[in-house]
Design a protein around this motif. Structure first.
Motif, short mmCIF file in Angstrom:
data_model
loop_
_atom_site.label_atom_id
_atom_site.label_comp_id
_atom_site.label_asym_id
_atom_site.label_seq_id
_atom_site.Cartn_x
_atom_site.Cartn_y
_atom_site.Cartn_z
N ALA A 22 0.82 -1.21 0.03
CA ALA A 22 0.11 -0.04 -0.05
C ALA A 22 1.01 1.36 0.13
CB ALA A 22 -0.88 0.00 1.14
N GLU A 23 2.01 1.42 0.62
CA GLU A 23 2.93 2.40 1.08
C GLU A 23 3.52 2.65 -0.49
OE1 GLU A 23 3.95 2.50 5.73
OE2 GLU A 23 5.03 1.17 4.22
N ILE A 24 3.94 1.61 -1.03
CA ILE A 24 4.87 1.57 -2.23
C ILE A 24 3.72 1.89 -3.34
CG2 ILE A 24 6.01 0.30 -4.05
CD1 ILE A 24 6.83 -1.54 -1.72
N ILE A 30 0.61 3.82 -8.04
CA ILE A 30 -0.18 2.78 -8.73
C ILE A 30 -0.81 1.90 -7.41
CG2 ILE A 30 1.46 2.41 -10.63
CD1 ILE A 30 3.06 0.23 -8.84
N SER A 31 -1.60 1.17 -7.77
CA SER A 31 -2.49 0.38 -6.94
C SER A 31 -1.78 -0.57 -6.06
CB SER A 31 -3.73 -0.40 -7.55
OG SER A 31 -3.42 -1.34 -8.15
N PRO A 32 -2.15 -1.24 -4.98
CA PRO A 32 -1.27 -2.37 -4.31
C PRO A 32 -1.39 -3.40 -5.09
CG PRO A 32 -2.54 -0.85 -2.43
CD PRO A 32 -3.00 -0.49 -4.14
N ILE A 33 -2.50 -3.75 -5.85
CA ILE A 33 -2.67 -4.87 -6.74
C ILE A 33 -1.32 -4.94 -7.71
CG2 ILE A 33 -3.88 -6.07 -8.35
CD1 ILE A 33 -6.21 -5.17 -6.54
N THR A 34 -1.20 -3.92 -8.24
CA THR A 34 -0.17 -3.59 -9.40
C THR A 34 1.24 -3.82 -8.67
OG1 THR A 34 -1.41 -2.18 -10.67
CG2 THR A 34 0.82 -2.15 -11.13
N VAL A 35 1.54 -3.29 -7.48
CA VAL A 35 2.59 -3.43 -6.59
C VAL A 35 2.99 -4.95 -6.54
CG1 VAL A 35 3.82 -3.26 -4.55
CG2 VAL A 35 2.50 -1.13 -5.45
#
Length: 50
Positions: A22-24, A30-35
């Motif tokens: 989430a932080e990244i 970008i979304s956490p899912i993309t991360v």
């Protein structure tokens, strides 16, 4: 074997700094899912799991 992309490298660096997905996502816009997708792709390319 495919090379890790610059974005995957950036995500790995933030992970190493202790950031959550989430932080990244907030940092990179970008979304956490993309991360998590970038993380999974990098792990596969690096052979971290099979």
């Amino acid at each position: 074997m495919s090379q890790v992309t610059p974005r995957e490298t950036e995500v790995i660096r933030w992970m190493a700094a202790g950031k959550t997905a989430a932080e990244i996502g907030t940092i990179l816009g970008i979304s956490p899912i993309t991360v998590n997708t970038h993380i999974a792709n990098a792990k596969m390319k690096l052979g971290v799991f099979k």
